[in-house]
Design an enzyme around this catalytic site. Structure first.
Site, short mmCIF file in Angstrom:
data_model
loop_
_atom_site.label_atom_id
_atom_site.label_comp_id
_atom_site.label_asym_id
_atom_site.label_seq_id
_atom_site.Cartn_x
_atom_site.Cartn_y
_atom_site.Cartn_z
N TYR A 147 0.84 -1.21 0.00
CA TYR A 147 0.00 0.00 0.00
C TYR A 147 0.88 1.26 0.00
O TYR A 147 0.75 2.12 -0.87
CB TYR A 147 -0.90 -0.03 1.24
N PHE A 193 -14.24 -0.67 16.39
CA PHE A 193 -14.65 -0.32 17.77
C PHE A 193 -16.17 -0.12 17.84
O PHE A 193 -16.81 -0.57 18.78
CB PHE A 193 -13.93 0.95 18.24
#
Ligand code: NAD
Ligand code: UDP
Length: 316
Positions: A147, A193
């Site tokens: 990446y 999360f």
């Protein structure tokens, strides 16, 4: 009279791309949303499909493309570590061959072209916050390299096409961005999360949670990308776009628990390799050259994102 521009958004069915397409259509442009649906989905743009000025096109940027356009936003590339590490060779090809193909298209059509680059070009930085002049500290052979190095090579190509072929280029270095339409399973910290908190699962903190990130709400980022595209020709970038408010990952976990009212507990896991310890954009250039700065603080941005994931969980 408003003249509609023909604007190509590659990766337009992804998280950021779908918000960008929506804004550009609302600004009365003709938008071609190109995607191979690797991480993006038709659901992200289904509300735009009935608009005659919006067109969805299945295509992979690693193959050449022959259409007529005035502007190109090149966003095609998986952005989360889980997705870009799934097929790392394809990730590098998407950034490098994708950039060559889209720059070729820009050269033939004389279109203006913007590259969605990333704060990952700074790697695990020794300079804090990161200004654009900083060359970065990137591992060329690690698991994030497909990446990071792919995006760095894309930047090189953009500047060589600018110098060699006089292309009008814009390079945005995007810092962690979050908001509705993030992929729920992409492993990025905000989506992880929130999904964990909504399900009452333990919140997975990698390392001690002392590493920092600066989170930008997607609407702010989209405004910055459009301002950069519309800036004078001499503004090529690279230009940092992100929110300078910096939080530890542990603070983020605590905020998500508070805003969801979840009973989830914190669970600590090993830190992945090459995980940057700190990250905060220096946005002085964006402020001066684009008159841009983010306006959405973390709390309201997280609230919007939590509402999206609540609807998402309910609808499935
Ligand atoms: P995303 O994964 O939601 O979007 C990427 C889109 O590109 C997806 O729709 C995917 O299907 C498409 N795509 C991937 N490979 C392709 C290919 N070969 N041909 C055509 N389409 C392809 O990610 P995102 O968060 O929306 O990121 C968009 C861009 O912004 C990416 O280039 C990313 O590197 C950059 N960026 C994002 C962030 C962030 O925090 N979200 C940070 C830095 C840079
Ligand atoms: N992270 C975490 N728990 C998770 C996902 C990520 O603690 O469930 C950490 C990760 O190690 C990194 C930060 O959160 O330090 C941001 O990760 P993300 O993958 O969202 O983006 P990055 O900025 O690393 O590309």
């Amino acid at each position: 009279m408003h003249i509609r521009k023909r604007i190509l958004v590659t990766g337009g069915a992804g998280f950021v791309g779908s918000h960008l397409c929506e804004r550009l259509v609302n600004q009365e442009n003709d938008v071609i949303c190109l995607d191979n649906f690797f991480t993006g989905t038709k659901d992200n743009v289904k509300h735009l499909l009935s608009n005659p000025h919006f067109e969805l096109m299945r295509h992979d940027v690693t193959f050449p493309l022959y259409i007529e356009v005035d502007e190109i936003y090149n966003l095609a590339c998986p952005a989360s570590p889980v997705h870009y590490q799934h097929d790392p060779v394809q990730t590098t090809k998407t950034s490098v061959h994708g950039a060559i193909n889209m720059l070729g298209l820009a050269k033939r059509t004389r279109a203006k072209i913007l590259q969605a680059s990333t704060s990952e070009v700074y790697g695990d930085p020794e300079v804090h916050p990161q200004p654009e002049e900083y060359w970065g500290r990137v591992n060329p052979i690690g698991i994030r390299s497909c990446y990071d190095e792919g995006k760095r090579c894309a930047e090189t190509l953009f500047f060589d096409y600018h110098r060699q072929h006089k292309l009008r280029i814009k390079v945005a270095r995007i810092f962690n961005t979050y908001g509705p339409r993030m992929h729920p399973n992409d492993g990025r910290v905000v989506s992880n999360f929130i999904m964990q908190a909504l399900r009452g699962d333990p919140i997975s903190i990698y390392g001690e949670g002392q590493q920092t990130r600066s989170f930008c709400y997607v609407d702010d980022l989209v405004s910055g990308l459009i301002k950069l595209m519309e800036s004078p020709n001499e503004v090529t970038g690279p230009i940092n776009l992100g929110n300078p408010s910096e939080f530890t990952i542990r603070e983020l976990a605590e905020k998500v628990i508070e805003l969801t009212g979840s009973r989830s507990e914190l669970a600590f896991h090993p830190l992945p390799s090459d995980d940057p310890k700190q990250r905060q954009p220096d946005i002085a250039r964006a402020k001066t050259l684009l008159d841009w700065q983010p306006s959405v603080p973390l709390k309201p941005g997280l609230k919007e994102t939590i509402q999206y994931f609540q609807r998402f969980v309910r609808d499935r």
